[in-house]
Write an enzyme that holds these catalytic residues in place. Structure first.
Site, short mmCIF file in Angstrom:
data_model
loop_
_atom_site.label_atom_id
_atom_site.label_comp_id
_atom_site.label_asym_id
_atom_site.label_seq_id
_atom_site.Cartn_x
_atom_site.Cartn_y
_atom_site.Cartn_z
CB ALA A 170 -0.94 0.00 1.20
CG PHE B 58 -10.43 -0.60 1.17
CD1 PHE B 58 -11.39 -1.18 1.98
CD2 PHE B 58 -9.40 -1.39 0.68
CE1 PHE B 58 -11.32 -2.53 2.30
CE2 PHE B 58 -9.31 -2.72 1.00
CZ PHE B 58 -10.27 -3.30 1.81
CB VAL C 61 -6.29 -4.44 -6.25
CG1 VAL C 61 -6.04 -5.73 -5.47
CG2 VAL C 61 -6.94 -3.39 -5.38
CG HIS D 96 -3.97 -9.19 -2.45
ND1 HIS D 96 -3.56 -8.33 -1.47
CD2 HIS D 96 -3.58 -10.42 -2.02
CE1 HIS D 96 -2.95 -9.00 -0.50
NE2 HIS D 96 -2.94 -10.27 -0.81
#
Ligand code: ZN
Length: 240
Positions: free
Chosen positions: A20, A31, A100, A116
């Site tokens: 991330a 998120f 993603v 992922h």
């Protein structure tokens, strides 16, 4: 940083692993971070899973259309582009990512292993037919062939990681003589096992992450409190 850059230059098979922290400098909010709009309207913990896909389709779709509209507002940053250039020049061999957002692809990287899945692709949950991302964004969320529900090509909680991608990532990890982690807290199992596998197989391990990780003790170099984009820009300048 100079030592890490020299290591990169002298290695034969460097594999990059991103999390991330690689994407935050694109502006895309994680998120999971609660201080934002998505959480006022949805509870991602209840929706980002396979149960919601099966039992709560309307809200699931609503949530992912929102999330997709966020992702499409952002773009890869200079760091993603530097990695793509490095691969093009043979300096790195591939990127394993937990992200993603598809930014590595968008930046031009070729050998990207998305553990992922990806938000760049959508398909029917029933018949697996591909579906256009633009159509999904516009509200066309039903399969034209079988009437099934369309879903993002990401791995939901409760689903297993894509086996072909996982296998390819394992093979690349075992070939690595240098393994560099960029912006991952390495807290997600089993994806976090790759750095350790590389280390046990004799690769040098570099962990660059804002916070400490549980694998820092195994690393040859640890870089903390740095923004990933700036680290990559600095390394790219140092090698010139
Ligand atoms: Zn279908």
């Amino acid at each position: 940083m100079k030592e890490i850059t020299d290591l990169l230059a002298s290695s034969n098979h460097t594999i990059i692993y991103t999390g991330a922290g690689m994407s935050t400098q694109s502006g895309l909010p994680d998120f999971r971070s609660k201080s934002r709009g998505l959480w006022e309207k949805f509870n991602p913990e209840e929706l980002a899973n396979v149960k919601a896909l099966n039992n709560n389709q309307e809200e699931f779709t609503d949530f992912y259309r929102h999330r997709l509209s966020e992702v499409t507002q952002y773009q890869p940053h200079k760091g993603h582009k530097i990695l793509a250039t490095w691969e093009n020049e043979g300096l790195i061999k591939g990127i394993i990512t937990q992200n993603v957002d598809g930014f590595h692809h968008d930046a031009g990287s070729k050998n990207v292993m998305e553990l992922h899945g990806t938000f760049r692709k959508f398909h029917c949950q029933e018949c697996q037919n591909d579906h256009s991302r633009e159509a999904y964004l516009e509200g066309d969320v039903t399969c034209h062939s079988c009437g099934g529900i369309i879903r993002p090509g990401i791995v939901l909680f409760g689903e297993s990681l894509p086996q072909d991608v996982f296998l390819r990532a394992s093979q690349e990890t075992l070939k690595a003589d240098l393994f560099i982690v960029l912006g991952s807290s390495l807290s997600v199992t089993p994806a976090n096992m790759f750095p350790l596998e590389a280390r046990e197989n004799g690769a040098k391990l570099v962990i660059i992450n804002r916070e400490p990780t549980q694998f820092d003790m195994y690393a040859d170099y640890v870089v903390q409190d740095r923004n990933i984009k700036e680290v990559l820009i600095e390394m790219d300048q140092l090698r010139e």
